[in-house]
Scaffold this active site. Structure first.
Site, PDB file in Angstrom:
ATOM      1  N   ILE A  33       1.320   2.220  -7.033  1.00  0.00           N
ATOM      2  CA  ILE A  33      -0.056   1.744  -7.228  1.00  0.00           C
ATOM      3  C   ILE A  33      -0.789   1.766  -5.894  1.00  0.00           C
ATOM      4  CG2 ILE A  33      -1.504  -0.258  -7.807  1.00  0.00           C
ATOM      5  CD1 ILE A  33       0.778  -1.103  -9.755  1.00  0.00           C
ATOM      6  N   ALA A  56       0.802  -1.231   0.000  1.00  0.00           N
ATOM      7  CA  ALA A  56       0.000   0.000   0.000  1.00  0.00           C
ATOM      8  C   ALA A  56       0.830   1.273   0.000  1.00  0.00           C
ATOM      9  CB  ALA A  56      -0.939  -0.002   1.205  1.00  0.00           C
ATOM     10  N   ARG A  92       8.287  -1.723 -13.296  1.00  0.00           N
ATOM     11  CA  ARG A  92       9.091  -1.762 -14.518  1.00  0.00           C
ATOM     12  C   ARG A  92       9.817  -0.447 -14.752  1.00  0.00           C
ATOM     13  NH1 ARG A  92       6.980  -3.373 -20.155  1.00  0.00           N
ATOM     14  NH2 ARG A  92       4.979  -2.492 -19.570  1.00  0.00           N
ATOM     15  N   ARG A 104       7.727  -7.191 -18.504  1.00  0.00           N
ATOM     16  CA  ARG A 104       7.152  -7.655 -17.242  1.00  0.00           C
ATOM     17  C   ARG A 104       7.872  -8.898 -16.710  1.00  0.00           C
ATOM     18  NH1 ARG A 104       2.429  -5.760 -19.978  1.00  0.00           N
ATOM     19  NH2 ARG A 104       1.223  -4.234 -18.795  1.00  0.00           N
ATOM     20  N   ASN A 113       9.797 -10.254  -7.894  1.00  0.00           N
ATOM     21  CA  ASN A 113       8.390 -10.249  -7.482  1.00  0.00           C
ATOM     22  C   ASN A 113       7.841 -11.631  -7.152  1.00  0.00           C
ATOM     23  OD1 ASN A 113       8.475  -7.529  -7.738  1.00  0.00           O
ATOM     24  ND2 ASN A 113       7.228  -7.392  -9.586  1.00  0.00           N
ATOM     25  N   ASN A 162       3.135  -7.759 -11.153  1.00  0.00           N
ATOM     26  CA  ASN A 162       3.584  -8.367 -12.404  1.00  0.00           C
ATOM     27  C   ASN A 162       4.803  -9.261 -12.195  1.00  0.00           C
ATOM     28  OD1 ASN A 162       1.871  -7.592 -14.576  1.00  0.00           O
ATOM     29  ND2 ASN A 162       2.530  -5.477 -14.288  1.00  0.00           N
ATOM     30  N   MET A 209      -3.456   1.967 -13.283  1.00  0.00           N
ATOM     31  CA  MET A 209      -3.523   0.624 -12.690  1.00  0.00           C
ATOM     32  C   MET A 209      -4.304   0.656 -11.391  1.00  0.00           C
ATOM     33  SD  MET A 209      -2.812  -2.567 -12.965  1.00  0.00           S
ATOM     34  CE  MET A 209      -4.100  -3.166 -11.877  1.00  0.00           C
ATOM     35  N   HIS A 254      -1.899 -11.027 -19.399  1.00  0.00           N
ATOM     36  CA  HIS A 254      -1.691  -9.622 -19.037  1.00  0.00           C
ATOM     37  C   HIS A 254      -0.283  -9.159 -19.402  1.00  0.00           C
ATOM     38  CE1 HIS A 254      -2.338  -5.857 -17.001  1.00  0.00           C
ATOM     39  NE2 HIS A 254      -1.415  -6.095 -16.091  1.00  0.00           N
TER      40      HIS A 254
END
Length: 311
Positions: A12, A8, A81, A87, A94, A119, A227, A177
């Site tokens: 994003i 958070a 990115r 990605r 990730n 991603n 996003m 995606h």
């Protein structure tokens, strides 16, 4: 109803926290978690916005307090990115982050609906599924790859090109995606007549829209604001579905395996997460060919995630 956002404090995540504070139904609890110490401050910041959504922030190594009692978990944690990366370059970092967070979800809120934003989604969703399966709590109706941004971009670009009312423009997007796995079904857009020479460039623009943002930000980030809006829309749809409303969204889920183990297509959401996976409908020749061409890439992305957990 409780919604938890993991990651958070990121680009994003902060925007998503703001949008959820503004858009979630009155009485919803919103838990914000990130490893970064700023996270409780993000929660205090958005808590000053006058809506009936209750916000709490948590930081540190352990997301458990944020996850307790969660009905919906959105995972946006990870690195973004930069120019020159695709990605899949994000995978090495990730993949481990998603694995660690999902291990906590499996223990703390195994019945929650989980939306993966981190991603490469084609792969991180497969990682999440295998972790949940190992923990004995996997329910394929409750795990989603958030591909809503591809839908938003398609709606925007189609409406611009065709002079349509964007709020009434609906474009199903199937597949995955990233890159060629993103397939907008332009032939199914109402009130749009297409010339042969329009379809391929538009499909390519939608597929490469993330790179367009990365390059435009010149090393300063990736698509965070759009996003976040896509994730907020998907979260709202999930909450509505869990509350008994009928909602349809395109999302990346485990279905019947006709095309690949995980595949994005229109899904009816309900009280258990996925209520029904809807057919993709008729495809144009271009779309049929694009679908066939993408499947080896999509399947390889999924296999990468499975192997990361199972070896």
């Amino acid at each position: 109803m409780k919604v938890a956002v993991l990651g958070a404090a990121g680009g994003i995540g902060q925007a998503l926290a703001l949008l959820l504070k503004l858009q979630l139904p009155a009485g919803t609890d919103l838990a914000l978690y990130d490893i970064a110490p700023v996270t409780p401050g993000v929660a205090v910041d958005v808590s000053h916005i006058p809506t009936a959504v209750n916000v709490k922030g948590f930081s540190g190594e352990d997301p458990t307090p944020a996850l307790e009692g969660a009905d919906v978990v959105l995972i946006s944690a990870g690195v973004a990115r930069k120019p020159g990366m695709d990605r899949s370059d994000l995978f090495n970092i990730n993949a481990g982050i998603v694995r660690g967070l999902i291990e906590k979800v499996a223990i703390t809120c195994p019945k929650a609906c989980v939306g993966i934003i981190t991603n490469p989604v084609n792969t991180t969703v497969a990682i999440a599924a295998e972790v949940l399966k190992k923990a004995g709590v996997y329910d394929k109706r409750k795990l989603f790859g958030v591909t809503t941004l591809d839908v938003l971009r398609s709606e925007t670009f189609v409406a611009e090109l065709k002079g349509l009312n964007v709020s009434r423009t609906s474009v199903p997007v199937i597949g995955g995606h990233s890159g060629v796995t993103i397939l907008p079904l332009l032939s199914q857009v109402q009130y749009a007549k297409w010339n042969e020479d329009e379809i391929e460039p538009l499909a390519k623009r939608i597929q490469n829209a993330g790179t367009e943002v990365v390059n435009a930000k010149a090393g300063g980030g990736s698509a965070t604001l759009s996003m976040a809006q896509a994730a907020a829309r998907f979260a709202r749809s999930l909450v509505k579905g869990l509350s008994g409303e009928t909602v349809v969204e395109c999302t990346y889920v485990e279905g019947d395996g006709k095309y690949a183990r995980f595949f994005s297509q229109p899904v009816r959401l309900g009280k258990e997460g996925v209520e029904e996976i809807l057919p993709i409908g008729p495809l144009s020749n271009f779309e049929q060919q694009a679908l066939e061409n993408m499947l080896p890439t999509l399947r390889a992305d999924i296999e990468l995630g499975e192997k990361f957990i199972n070896g």
